[in-house]
Design an enzyme around this catalytic site. Structure first.
Site, PDB file in Angstrom:
ATOM      1  N   ARG A 187      -8.455  -8.947  -9.027  1.00  0.00           N
ATOM      2  CA  ARG A 187      -8.524  -7.496  -9.724  1.00  0.00           C
ATOM      3  C   ARG A 187      -7.461  -6.502  -9.398  1.00  0.00           C
ATOM      4  NH1 ARG A 187     -14.739  -6.722  -9.547  1.00  0.00           N
ATOM      5  NH2 ARG A 187     -14.597  -8.583  -7.884  1.00  0.00           N
ATOM      6  N   LYS A 197      -4.883  -9.212  -1.018  1.00  0.00           N
ATOM      7  CA  LYS A 197      -5.918  -7.896  -1.178  1.00  0.00           C
ATOM      8  C   LYS A 197      -6.070  -7.452   0.197  1.00  0.00           C
ATOM      9  CE  LYS A 197     -10.490  -8.605  -2.069  1.00  0.00           C
ATOM     10  NZ  LYS A 197     -11.598  -8.518  -2.989  1.00  0.00           N
ATOM     11  N   GLN A 224      -7.840 -21.801   4.993  1.00  0.00           N
ATOM     12  CA  GLN A 224      -8.727 -22.262   3.807  1.00  0.00           C
ATOM     13  C   GLN A 224      -7.913 -22.633   2.709  1.00  0.00           C
ATOM     14  OE1 GLN A 224     -11.335 -19.798   1.878  1.00  0.00           O
ATOM     15  NE2 GLN A 224     -12.697 -21.394   1.167  1.00  0.00           N
ATOM     16  N   THR A 282     -17.032 -18.601  -0.514  1.00  0.00           N
ATOM     17  CA  THR A 282     -17.292 -18.004   0.836  1.00  0.00           C
ATOM     18  C   THR A 282     -18.242 -19.066   1.882  1.00  0.00           C
ATOM     19  OG1 THR A 282     -19.273 -17.043  -0.038  1.00  0.00           O
ATOM     20  CG2 THR A 282     -17.507 -15.509  -0.031  1.00  0.00           C
ATOM     21  N   GLY A 321     -13.158  -9.519   4.872  1.00  0.00           N
ATOM     22  CA  GLY A 321     -11.682  -8.786   5.135  1.00  0.00           C
ATOM     23  C   GLY A 321     -11.691  -7.586   4.056  1.00  0.00           C
ATOM     24  N   GLY A 360     -24.470  -9.636  -4.938  1.00  0.00           N
ATOM     25  CA  GLY A 360     -25.550 -10.608  -4.671  1.00  0.00           C
ATOM     26  C   GLY A 360     -26.822  -9.810  -4.326  1.00  0.00           C
ATOM     27  N   ARG A 400      14.066  14.192  12.877  1.00  0.00           N
ATOM     28  CA  ARG A 400      13.963  12.743  12.774  1.00  0.00           C
ATOM     29  C   ARG A 400      13.920  12.115  14.159  1.00  0.00           C
ATOM     30  NH1 ARG A 400      19.398  11.499   9.893  1.00  0.00           N
ATOM     31  NH2 ARG A 400      18.704   9.052  10.385  1.00  0.00           N
ATOM     32  N   LYS A 425      18.553  14.891  14.313  1.00  0.00           N
ATOM     33  CA  LYS A 425      18.161  13.621  14.846  1.00  0.00           C
ATOM     34  C   LYS A 425      19.005  13.460  16.300  1.00  0.00           C
ATOM     35  CE  LYS A 425      20.699  10.284  14.962  1.00  0.00           C
ATOM     36  NZ  LYS A 425      22.109   9.408  14.977  1.00  0.00           N
ATOM     37  N   TYR A 445      29.686  10.517  13.505  1.00  0.00           N
ATOM     38  CA  TYR A 445      29.761   9.026  13.232  1.00  0.00           C
ATOM     39  C   TYR A 445      31.308   8.743  12.590  1.00  0.00           C
ATOM     40  CZ  TYR A 445      28.543   4.369  10.943  1.00  0.00           C
ATOM     41  OH  TYR A 445      28.736   3.089  10.697  1.00  0.00           O
TER      42      TYR A 445
HETATM   43  C1  UD1 Z   1     -19.491 -11.601  -1.889  1.00  0.00           C
HETATM   44  C2  UD1 Z   1     -21.161 -12.308  -1.774  1.00  0.00           C
HETATM   45  C3  UD1 Z   1     -22.200 -11.492  -2.411  1.00  0.00           C
HETATM   46  C4  UD1 Z   1     -21.857  -9.848  -1.857  1.00  0.00           C
HETATM   47  C5  UD1 Z   1     -20.531  -9.515  -1.843  1.00  0.00           C
HETATM   48  C6  UD1 Z   1     -20.427  -8.177  -1.312  1.00  0.00           C
HETATM   49  C7  UD1 Z   1     -20.928 -14.914  -1.820  1.00  0.00           C
HETATM   50  C8  UD1 Z   1     -21.033 -16.003  -2.507  1.00  0.00           C
HETATM   51  N1  UD1 Z   1     -21.045 -13.569  -2.501  1.00  0.00           N
HETATM   52  O1  UD1 Z   1     -19.398 -11.573  -3.340  1.00  0.00           O
HETATM   53  O2  UD1 Z   1     -23.331 -11.843  -2.172  1.00  0.00           O
HETATM   54  O3  UD1 Z   1     -22.815  -8.938  -2.591  1.00  0.00           O
HETATM   55  O4  UD1 Z   1     -19.943 -10.476  -1.251  1.00  0.00           O
HETATM   56  O5  UD1 Z   1     -18.994  -7.484  -1.347  1.00  0.00           O
HETATM   57  O6  UD1 Z   1     -20.627 -14.883  -0.546  1.00  0.00           O
HETATM   58  N2  UD1 Z   1     -13.066 -15.323   0.634  1.00  0.00           N
HETATM   59  C9  UD1 Z   1     -12.467 -16.494   1.154  1.00  0.00           C
HETATM   60  N3  UD1 Z   1     -12.393 -17.640   0.628  1.00  0.00           N
HETATM   61  C10 UD1 Z   1     -13.044 -17.703  -0.632  1.00  0.00           C
HETATM   62  C11 UD1 Z   1     -13.598 -16.741  -1.350  1.00  0.00           C
HETATM   63  C12 UD1 Z   1     -13.728 -15.692  -0.626  1.00  0.00           C
HETATM   64  O7  UD1 Z   1     -12.190 -16.148   2.298  1.00  0.00           O
HETATM   65  O8  UD1 Z   1     -12.830 -19.138  -1.102  1.00  0.00           O
HETATM   66  C13 UD1 Z   1     -13.233 -14.136   0.956  1.00  0.00           C
HETATM   67  C14 UD1 Z   1     -12.431 -13.102   0.198  1.00  0.00           C
HETATM   68  O9  UD1 Z   1     -11.164 -12.735   0.671  1.00  0.00           O
HETATM   69  C15 UD1 Z   1     -13.169 -11.673   0.436  1.00  0.00           C
HETATM   70  C16 UD1 Z   1     -14.775 -12.371   0.979  1.00  0.00           C
HETATM   71  O10 UD1 Z   1     -14.407 -13.610   1.077  1.00  0.00           O
HETATM   72  O11 UD1 Z   1     -12.734 -10.963   1.599  1.00  0.00           O
HETATM   73  C17 UD1 Z   1     -15.589 -12.083  -0.090  1.00  0.00           C
HETATM   74  O12 UD1 Z   1     -15.062 -12.714  -1.390  1.00  0.00           O
HETATM   75  P1  UD1 Z   1     -15.357 -12.086  -2.732  1.00  0.00           P
HETATM   76  O13 UD1 Z   1     -14.707 -13.265  -3.926  1.00  0.00           O
HETATM   77  O14 UD1 Z   1     -15.018 -10.765  -2.767  1.00  0.00           O
HETATM   78  O15 UD1 Z   1     -16.936 -12.134  -3.016  1.00  0.00           O
HETATM   79  P2  UD1 Z   1     -17.778 -11.216  -3.793  1.00  0.00           P
HETATM   80  O16 UD1 Z   1     -17.720 -11.966  -5.184  1.00  0.00           O
HETATM   81  O17 UD1 Z   1     -17.624  -9.890  -3.759  1.00  0.00           O
HETATM   82 MG    MG Z   2     -15.788  -8.913  -2.945  1.00  0.00          MG
END
Ligand code: UD1
Ligand code: MG
Length: 483
Positions: free
Chosen positions: A17, A24, A97, A103, A125, A161, A359, A377, A413
C-alpha cells in the site's frame, strides 16, 4: 528469574500500500528509517541480540540498518555464540525470509539463531514509535513464562487482529480482521503486533502453524490459541497511547505518524524551555541540543546534529543541519545551513541571513555578519568580518574586521584543483571583485571595486585591476535608420 532477551524484528514484507519501490521499513520518519527507530528502541531494552527478518528488498534493508546501527554505535558486532551478556551492546544480525509467507513464517526463520533459555520479543519493522519503557513493561508481564501481548483499544479497529476473550476476561485467541466474524469485528481491543514469549514455548507453537485462513499465510498470532490449549497463561498488556502501536501501511499513515512524532519532539523541547513559535510547524530529523532562551520561528527544519547556544534565534523557514551555533547568534529567515560531514560553526553574536547559505567547513567567528545571497564554503571568518550581500567565499581564510564587498567572489577552482584565498585582517574588498586563488590580500589593504586580483597584494596598499576609465566628449548615440 531474568532470562536473556532476544529481539526479533519482522521487516520482510513488501508494503504494497506504500506504492513505492523503496521497501516499506526504509521509509523515513523523523529523518530515520522506520525500522531504524525499531532497532534503536530494541537496543534500549537489555537484549543480547536483535535479529531482523528481511525479505522484500533484503540487501537494501540490511545495508541501511547496518550503517544506521554503526552510526548510532549501540550495537555490538558479535554473535550469540560469543557469549554476549546483557551489559554489552546487543549484536545486530539479519535473517532472510524468502518467500514471505506470513508473520509466523517470518519468526520461524529466526528460530535457528534463538536459544531456548531466552525470551523472544517480537517487534514489527513498520511500528516505529513504541517506547523502550513499554517493551520493558511487556517483558515484565511475560516474566519469563507467560505469553505477553501488547494490546490497545481503538475506536476504529478495522484491519487489525482482534483480542478474543472469554467471559472471565481471559485471552483465548487473536483473530485477524479478514478471518473475523461480524461479532468478532465489534471487538475494539487490537493486537499491536508486539509480543514477548519464552523461546522454548514459541519454538513448539511455531511448529504447529498452518496457513488455513483468509490470507493463506502462516500467522504468528495463531500461537495464542496453542498457548491456551497448552495451559500457558496469555497476558495482555493494554496501553492507552495509540501512537506507540501505530503501524505504517500507507503514505497517509506515514504522514500522520510523522506529525505525531514531531509534536512529541516539540513538546520535549518546549518542556526544556525552548520557545517554538508553533509546534505544528517544526521538524526535527536528527538531534537538536538547545541552551536557554532559544527562539525558533515557524517552519524550521533541523537535520543531522545541531547545537544551539543560549539566546540563539532561528528565523522562519530555515533549513539547519550539522552546525554548532554559539550564544546570541541570530539566523535570519530563509537561511540554509548544512555542515554535512565537515560541520559548520557560527560564532557568538554572529548574524546570518536572510537568504544565506553556509556549506561544509564554514567557520564563522564571533560577531561575523553574513548577509543575503552570500554563500560560504570551507572558509574561516575571524571575529567581526562581514560579507553582507551577494558574495561567494570558498576555501578562504578571512581576517578580523574584513569587509567583503557585494558581488565579490573567490575564484577557488581552476577546473582541476581548489586553491586558497587569504584575506588578512582589516582588508576592505570593494564590490564585484574576483580574487583568483591562490592569492593573499595583505593586511589593511583595499581592493578597488571591479578588480580581478591574480597576484598577492602588499599590506596597506590600494590594489586596482580593471580597465582604466575613459570618457569621450561630445559622443552622440547611433540613431535608428528610417527607410
Ligand atoms: C499484523 C498482525 C495483526 C496486528 C497488526 C498490527 C499477524 C498475522 N497479524 O497484521 O494481528 O493487529 O500486525 O500492526 O501477525 N512481515 C514479514 N514477513 C511476512 C509478513 C509480514 O516480515 O511474511 C512483516 C512486515 O514487514 C511487517 C510486519 O511483519 O513489518 C507485519 O506485517 P503486516 O503484513 O503489516 O501485518 P498486518 O496485516 O498489519
Ligand atoms: Mg501492518
Amino acid at each position: 528469574m531474568d532470562k536473556p532477551v532476544d529481539v526479533v524484528v519482522m521487516a520482510a514484507g513488501k508494503g504494497t500500500r506504500m506504492k513505492s519501490k523503496t521497501p516499506k521499513v526504509l521509509h523515513r520518519l523523523g529523518g530515520r528509517a522506520l525500522a531504524g527507530h525499531v532497532i534503536d528502541t530494541a537496543a534500549r531494552v537489555c537484549a543480547r541480540q536483535v535479529v531482523v527478518i528481511t525479505g522484500h528488498g533484503a540487501a537494501e534493508v540490511e545495508a541501511v540498518l547496518a550503517s544506521h546501527a554503526s552510526a548510532e554505535r549501540h550495537f555490538g558486532v558479535r554473535n550469540l555464540a560469543d557469549g554476549v551478556t546483557a551489559t554489552t551492546p546487543p549484536a545486530l544480525r539479519f535473517v532472510r525470509q524468502e518467500p514471505q509467507l506470513g508473520t509466523g513464517h517470518a519468526v520461524q526463520q529466526a528460530l535457528p539463531v534463538l536459544a531456548d533459555d531466552g525470551i523472544t520479543l517480537v517487534l514489527s519493522g513498520d511500528v516505529p514509535l513504541t517506547e523502550a519503557a513499554t517493551l520493558q513493561a511487556l517483558l515484565n508481564v511475560c516474566a519469563g513464562r507467560h505469553l505477553a501481548l501488547l494490546t490497545l483499544t481503538m475506536p476504529d479497529p478495522t484491519g487489525y487482529g482482534r483480542i478474543v476473550r472469554n467471559d472471565d476476561g481471559e485471552v483465548l485467541a487473536i483473530v485477524e480482521h479478514k478471518d473475523a466474524t461480524d461479532v468478532q469485528r465489534q471487538i475494539t481491543e487490537i493486537y499491536s503486533g508486539i509480543m514477548a514469549v519464552p523461546t522454548a514455548l514459541l519454538r513448539g507453537w511455531l511448529g504447529r502453524l498452518d496457513n488455513r485462513n483468509a490470507q493463506a499465510e502462516y500467522y504468528l498470532t495463531d500461537v495464542v490459541k496453542f498457548a491456551v490449549a497448552d495451559g500457558c497463561s496469555v497476558r495482555a498488556h493494554r496501553i492507552a497511547d495509540a501512537v506507540q502501536v501505530a503501524g505504517v501501511n500507507s503514505p497517509l499513515q506515514l504522514a500522520e505518524l510523522e506529525r505525531a512524532h514531531q509534536r512529541r519532539l516539540a513538546e520535549q523541547l518546549m518542556t526544556q524551555g525552548v520557545r517554538l513559535a508553533d509546534p505544528a510547524r517544526f521538524d526535527l530529523r536528527g538531534s537538536l541540543a538547545c541552551g536557554t532562551d532559544v527562539d525558533i520561528d515557524i517552519n524550521a527544519v533541523f537535520d543531522g546534529t545541531v547545537v544551539l547556544g543560549n539566546g540563539v534565534r532561528i528565523g522562519a523557514n530555515c533549513c539547519i543541519a550539522n552546525v554548532v551555533i554559539a550564544d546570541g547568534a541570530v539566523i535570519h529567515p530563509y537561511t540554509h545551513i548544512d555542515g554535512e560531514k565537515l560541520g559548520v560553526t557560527v560564532g557568538a553574536g554572529a548574524l546570518v541571513g536572510p537568504f544565506a547559505r553556509l556549506r561544509p567547513g564554514a567557520d564563522l567567528g564571533p560577531e561575523v555578519h553574513i548577509g543575503n545571497f552570500v554563500e560560504v564554503k570551507n572558509s574561516t571568518l575571524a571575529a567581526g568580518a562581514k560579507a553582507n550581500h551577494l558574495a561567494y567565499l570558498g576555501d578562504a581564510t578571512v581576517g578580523e574586521r574584513v569587509n567583503y564587498g557585494a558581488g565579490s567572489i573567490t575564484a577557488n577552482y581552476d577546473g582541476a584543483n581548489k586553491h586558497r584565498t587569504v584575506i588578512e585582517a582589516d582588508v576592505h574588498v570593494g564590490s564585484n571583485c574576483v580574487l583568483v586563488a591562490p592569492v593573499t590580500i595583505g593586511a589593511g589593504g583595499t581592493v578597488g571595486g571591479g578588480s580581478t586580483i591574480t597576484k598577492s597584494t602588499p599590506p596597506g596598499a590600494l590594489s586596482v585591476a580593471r580597465g582604466k576609465q575613459v570618457s569621450l566628449g561630445g559622443w552622440s548615440r547611433p540613431v535608428k535608420k528610417i527607410k
